[in-house]
Design an enzyme around this catalytic site. Structure first.
Site, PDB file in Angstrom:
ATOM      1  CG  HIS A  77      -1.663   1.250   1.350  1.00  7.30           C
ATOM      2  ND1 HIS A  77      -2.869   1.748   0.562  1.00  7.30           N
ATOM      3  CD2 HIS A  77      -1.553   2.135   2.294  1.00  7.30           C
ATOM      4  CE1 HIS A  77      -3.184   2.985   1.181  1.00  7.30           C
ATOM      5  NE2 HIS A  77      -2.361   3.303   2.153  1.00  7.30           N
ATOM      6  CG  ASP A 106       6.591  18.084 -26.335  1.00 10.06           C
ATOM      7  OD1 ASP A 106       6.810  17.679 -25.260  1.00 10.06           O
ATOM      8  OD2 ASP A 106       6.053  17.343 -27.224  1.00 10.06           O
ATOM      9  CD1 TRP A 142       6.499   3.365   4.228  1.00 12.83           C
ATOM     10  CD2 TRP A 142       7.507   4.134   2.588  1.00 12.83           C
ATOM     11  NE1 TRP A 142       6.723   4.423   4.653  1.00 12.83           N
ATOM     12  CE2 TRP A 142       7.484   5.229   3.495  1.00 12.83           C
ATOM     13  CE3 TRP A 142       8.038   4.341   0.948  1.00 12.83           C
ATOM     14  CZ2 TRP A 142       7.849   6.488   3.369  1.00 12.83           C
ATOM     15  CZ3 TRP A 142       8.498   5.542   0.990  1.00 12.83           C
ATOM     16  CH2 TRP A 142       8.730   6.622   2.160  1.00 12.83           C
ATOM     17  CB  SER A 169      10.764   6.384 -14.482  1.00 18.21           C
ATOM     18  OG  SER A 169       9.789   7.356 -14.252  1.00 18.21           O
ATOM     19  CB  SER A 170      11.899   9.832 -10.266  1.00 16.41           C
ATOM     20  OG  SER A 170      10.731   8.927 -10.071  1.00 16.41           O
ATOM     21  CG  HIS A 253      12.206  14.985   5.837  1.00 20.75           C
ATOM     22  ND1 HIS A 253      11.061  14.442   6.606  1.00 20.75           N
ATOM     23  CD2 HIS A 253      11.992  16.272   5.670  1.00 20.75           C
ATOM     24  CE1 HIS A 253      10.320  15.281   6.719  1.00 20.75           C
ATOM     25  NE2 HIS A 253      10.681  16.292   6.385  1.00 20.75           N
ATOM     26  CD  GLU A 255       9.399  10.311  -2.524  1.00 20.76           C
ATOM     27  OE1 GLU A 255      10.391  10.575  -3.034  1.00 20.76           O
ATOM     28  OE2 GLU A 255       8.583   9.966  -2.850  1.00 20.76           O
ATOM     29  CE1 TYR A 257       8.271  19.403   3.713  1.00 21.64           C
ATOM     30  CE2 TYR A 257      10.421  18.228   4.243  1.00 21.64           C
ATOM     31  CZ  TYR A 257       9.243  18.843   4.846  1.00 21.64           C
ATOM     32  OH  TYR A 257       9.223  19.083   6.002  1.00 21.64           O
ATOM     33  CB  SER A 268       0.402  28.862  -5.272  1.00 16.31           C
ATOM     34  OG  SER A 268       0.778  28.427  -4.031  1.00 16.31           O
ATOM     35  CG  HIS A 302      12.294  14.539  11.719  1.00 12.54           C
ATOM     36  ND1 HIS A 302      12.261  15.652  11.166  1.00 12.54           N
ATOM     37  CD2 HIS A 302      11.652  13.669  10.833  1.00 12.54           C
ATOM     38  CE1 HIS A 302      11.570  15.425   9.949  1.00 12.54           C
ATOM     39  NE2 HIS A 302      11.115  14.380   9.726  1.00 12.54           N
ATOM     40  CG  HIS A 303      11.700  10.112   9.502  1.00  9.04           C
ATOM     41  ND1 HIS A 303      10.329  10.130   9.164  1.00  9.04           N
ATOM     42  CD2 HIS A 303      12.218  11.313   8.611  1.00  9.04           C
ATOM     43  CE1 HIS A 303       9.845  11.006   8.143  1.00  9.04           C
ATOM     44  NE2 HIS A 303      10.979  11.690   7.869  1.00  9.04           N
ATOM     45  CB  THR A 328       5.149  24.930   6.490  1.00  5.33           C
ATOM     46  OG1 THR A 328       6.279  24.239   6.117  1.00  5.33           O
ATOM     47  CG2 THR A 328       4.004  24.238   5.800  1.00  5.33           C
ATOM     48  CE  LYS A 331       5.788  27.133  -0.058  1.00  5.07           C
ATOM     49  NZ  LYS A 331       5.234  27.813  -1.282  1.00  5.07           N
ATOM     50  NE  ARG A 450       3.454   3.389  10.816  1.00  4.78           N
ATOM     51  CZ  ARG A 450       4.329   3.543   9.995  1.00  4.78           C
ATOM     52  NH1 ARG A 450       5.391   4.528  10.423  1.00  4.78           N
ATOM     53  NH2 ARG A 450       4.479   3.682   8.679  1.00  4.78           N
TER      54      ARG A 450
END
Lengths: 526, 375
Positions: A77, A106, A142, A169-170, A253, A255, A257, A268, A302-303, A328, A331, A450
């Site tokens: 998932h 293009d 994951w 790909s990314s 991390h 990722e 963002y 925006s 922090h993870h 943040t 924004k 979890r």
């Protein structure tokens, strides 16, 4: 002939038709469409997994799935939603919109663009089909932490290979976006005149190039630990399991963002249109986005507060993480200031954008609470964290994707989205989303960990609530399918070039639907 | 309560629960250590600050949504920047953050101070149970395994679930009240995490490394926790139970444990009859083996191979003991030599060799296991 513009001349596509058209296409609009269809299919696949998870958690005890399969579901998932649904969806938006918004004909590397997309389906097939190999899919979460991921069967190798492919790909997609944005802007469009969506994607693309190779390195080390006798993450061979976590989160991390900055860009674009007022603090939006991107590289641990790090390490990562609240916050304040004294209407895209601000900010608050190391140690790996990241990823990224899809659907299909269905989709999603994820805060605070298929009795009623909400949320997403199919088949009100009354930007100067080729002669900005 | 009713009351209750230390379904468990209390207070402080900001920001947003809409005749202004305002709303959040960081820093420093403990206990994570070694202080030398004691029937829905469903173990950790307990964490196979919410301790246990945390429980009672790090199929089934007791009760417990260890040592020395081995082995199989190899011995191939009809389980005793004692590196098969005594391994091996369709017909004695340990 003089009256015929190049756009009209090339209105139709000349080349292979049928399936070969899509396989060989180098057109940014075709590729954007394929990205979005792919991501929606993956979103439904990941959603089915989520519903199986929620079905098992409807009541204590084991009823629906076995624990091992449950862990496979939570793992896939996560991987499917992150790498299959959210990221490709944003790349699809970039493909469709960036050339239209900067006045380019293009993407810079059209053939590479084709390949970046066509790498994804094989990766997705590897991931999803891993359920059916002996031992099943990887069940290590994951994040694929070793040593647990070392114990897995061949499903793990398939996941590693899939991550490699999606990473390539990314990276190619990111290079394409950077070169397009930097080199192919219409004359007169300086960087600081560029639509904010292009800015946020430019910064996101740099993040992608910086961190996708890091993830590829981490999973390659897993692969060699699994099969070639290395001991990067094995203490008995001189390695360290925590090293993996450092490498993974150095990717992980930024990722998160990568999955939210383009969302900021979409919102925006939408708020000024429906507030009929220019975006407040354009420059500070750009600076805030850049600050968030830079800070994202120095907060990864922090993870890992519960892995046990020195006092100074904990304090550094706590302070750095808290700092992210400043840009943040800027924004959110800017969006509210854009609404302030506007002349607002609430068509479906605006509803989604407003809903995004409201619910995403709740995820921001819990993020700030998670940043406080002592609190994080208590709520780490609990449902509180599950609630937090679904508030920012579903109510954040996903809601913004819907906002953008409803906003640009007229440009893509030439038809206005069905407002009645769109509003129904929004309200049912918003309500069911909160029924699903709000109680998870309580579950986590009260002590439910979890990634478990079963739980103590005191957690029953909130879990039941979450399951009911999840079913409602899942079904609500089918409404979107109805709206898109209706518009794509030419149903509903015809859209004008500027589909929304006060929409600004080059994409609204070309007809709706946008012809196959646009801006073959670059527009000139005054 | 209906789902909608619950939704309606949950938000106000969240606020009402602040400052009330009774067990709440909407908040942390009542803290019983200074660390847990600091965390509780920090969280309350953060909630209040976030709530105030929430009201201010969304008050402005919803005011704007209600008043500044075209249907009410609003005409759009055209302002789009204001340096003063932008500087103010950058600086003020920064100051608020400093206000949050100060108490948080104090809590971090307190949590990390594991010096001068009265008792040191090592908690070792296994797939899927905990092992405890009392390393220092009163009770030094005590060691035992602690597994889930909730019966399988309750999990599978064939019996009513008990009050402490999934949060109960066969051998709880026992500690005296008011003493500083240092917990060293490590693991045998994959990463686990030792978490007892009321004590304010969550520390990952990492194979090959030692980490530490501490608590000093101020109130006697039973505190329950769980493994917090995903560690494989039975991650949700390896709880932690800590009994905080008076000093006298603790001393009594230590005396009982020492006596039990003496009996266990005798068990390893003597010869056992086949019936004794089979009886003890059946129970041990249920506790230590059945989660993977399944009660019917069929396993869940390929990750967890079948024992029923297995060549290893019915073949050469020495080979079988080698696998049980040293595990199979790179698979989920743990090295049980560190967890079980010679007599226990002998009993469970004997039972497996003669269970289901297995008919090895022999017995394994503690002395055989002792010999296997050296190979």
């Amino acid at each position: 002939m003089a009256a015929v513009t190049p756009d009209q001349l090339h209105d139709h596509h000349h080349g292979p038709t049928g399936l070969m058209r899509w396989i060989t296409t180098t057109n940014h609009k075709d590729i954007g469409t394929m990205y979005m269809i792919f991501s929606f299919v993956m979103f439904l696949a990941g959603g089915v997994m989520a519903l199986m998870i929620r079905a098992e958690l409807f009541q204590p005890g084991l009823q629906v799935v076995e624990p091992e399969f449950f862990n496979q579901l939570t793992t896939l998932h996560g991987l499917v939603m992150v790498f299959g649904a959210i990221m490709p969806a944003f790349v699809g938006f970039a493909n469709w919109q960036i050339p239209l918004m900067i006045g380019a004909s293009d993407m810079a590397f059209a053939r590479m663009n084709n390949w970046s997309f066509w790498l994804l389906p094989p990766a997705a097939i590897l991931l999803v089909s891993s359920f059916f190999v002996p031992g099943g899919a990887t069940a290590a979460g994951w994040t694929l932490y070793p040593p647990l991921s070392i114990q897995m069967g061949m499903g793990m190798d398939m996941a590693i290979f899939a991550v490699h492919i999606m990473g390539i790909s990314s990276i190619m997609g990111a290079i394409n976006i950077i070169v397009t944005v930097l080199n192919m802007r219409a004359p007169g469009m300086t960087m600081m005149k560029m639509p904010l969506f292009c800015w946020t994607w430019l910064i996101t693309a740099y993040l992608l190039i910086a961190v996708m190779p890091v993830l590829a390195g981490a999973v390659t080390m897993l692969l060699t630990d699994r099969h070639f006798g290395t001991s990067f993450f094995n203490a008995a061979g001189g390695g360290d399991p925590i090293l993996y976590q450092h490498i993974f989160w150095f990717f992980g991390h930024p990722e998160v963002y990568i999955m939210i900055l383009p969302a900021f860009g979409i919102v925006s674009q939408i708020i000024p249109t429906f507030a009929r007022k220019p975006l407040f603090g354009y420059a500070s939006m750009v600076y805030a986005t850049s600050s968030i991107a830079i800070l994202s590289f120095i907060v990864w641990a922090h993870h890992m507060f519960t892995t046990g790090m020195p006092v100074v390490g904990q304090l550094f990562f706590m302070y750095a993480t808290m700092l992210i609240a400043v840009p943040t916050g800027v924004k959110v304040f800017n969006w509210v200031a854009t609404m302030w004294r506007g002349s607002m209407t609430f068509e479906t895209p605006m509803l989604w954008a407003t809903g995004f601000i409201f619910v995403f900010t709740m995820g921001g608050f819990t993020g700030l609470i998670c940043a406080i190391a002592p609190i994080d140690i208590q709520i780490h790996d609990t449902y509180y964290v599950v609630a937090h990241f679904h508030y920012v990823l579903v109510a954040g990224s996903l809601f913004s994707l819907y906002a953008g899809a409803y906003y640009w659907l007229p440009k893509w299909t030439g038809r206005m989205p069905d407002e009645r269905f769109g509003k129904l989709h929004f309200w049912s999603s918003l309500i069911f989303f909160n029924i699903t994820f709000f109680p998870m805060h309580f579950l986590g605070l009260a002590g439910m960990q979890r990634r478990v298929p079963d739980y103590a009795l005191q957690f029953t009623d909130f879990n039941q609530m979450a399951t009911v909400g999840a079913i409602g949320f899942g079904l609500s997403q089918l409404i979107f399918l109805v709206v898109v199919i209706k518009a794509a088949r030419g149903g509903g009100e015809k859209a004008s070039a500027r589909a929304w009354e006060s929409a600004e930007g080059l994409e609204w100067t070309v007809p709706s639907p946008a012809p196959h080729h646009t801006f073959e002669v670059a527009p000139v900005l005054k | 309560m209906s789902v909608s009713g619950r939704l309606a009351v949950s938000a106000p209750l969240l606020l009402a629960a602040q400052g009330v230390l009774a067990q709440s379904r909407y908040n942390f468990q009542p803290p019983v250590t200074s660390v847990a209390e600091q965390i509780y207070d920090l969280h309350t402080l953060m909630l209040i600050i976030c709530l105030v900001i929430f009201i201010l920001v969304f008050g402005a947003m919803f005011w704007s949504i209600l008043k500044h809409r075209r249907s009410r005749g609003a005409v759009a202004a055209n302002f789009h920047e204001n340096t003063t305002v932008e500087v103010v709303w950058t600086v003020i959040p920064f100051l608020i953050l400093i206000g949050m960081a100060w108490p948080a820093t104090k809590a971090v420093i307190n949590m990390k101070d594991t010096s001068e403990p009265d008792i040191t206990i090592k908690a070792t994570g296994y797939q899927w149970k905990w092992g405890y070694d009392y390393l220092q202080g009163e009770g030094e030398g005590i060691r035992f395994l602690s597994s889930l004691s909730t019966p399988r029937e309750q999990i599978e829905g064939r019996a009513d679930k008990g009050e402490h469903y999934l949060l109960e173990v066969d051998n709880p950790v026992v500690v005296p009240v008011g003493k500083k307990i240092r917990v060293l964490t490590t693991a045998n196979d994959v990463i686990h995490s030792w978490w007892v919410p009321a004590l304010g301790v969550k520390q990952d246990s990492i194979p090959g490394f030692i980490r530490d945390a501490w608590f000093r429980a101020e109130t006697e009672g039973v505190y329950r926790g769980v493994c917090a790090e995903l560690c494989g199929r039975d991650h949700g089934f390896m709880p932690i139970e800590v009994h905080v007791v008076s000093q006298e009760a603790y001393s009594d417990w230590v005396a009982t444990q020492v006596a039990m260890r003496a009996t266990a040592a005798e068990d390893d020395e003597r010869e056992w009859t086949p019936d004794e081995l089979a009886e003890r082995g059946a129970g041990l199989y249920g506790t230590h083996c059945a989660a993977c190899h399944q009660p019917d011995g069929k396993g869940i191939p390929p990750a967890f191979p079948a024992l029923d009809g297995s060549e290893v389980a019915t073949g050469d005793v020495t080979e079988m003991l080698k696998v049980i004692v040293h595990g199979r590196p790179g698979t989920a098969m743990a090295a049980f030599g560190a967890q079980l005594s010679d007599a226990e391994i002998a009993a469970v091996s004997t039972w497996v060799r003669n269970a289901w369709s297995n008919e090895a017909g022999d017995t394994v004695q503690p002395a055989d296991v002792a010999a296997a340990r050296d190979r």
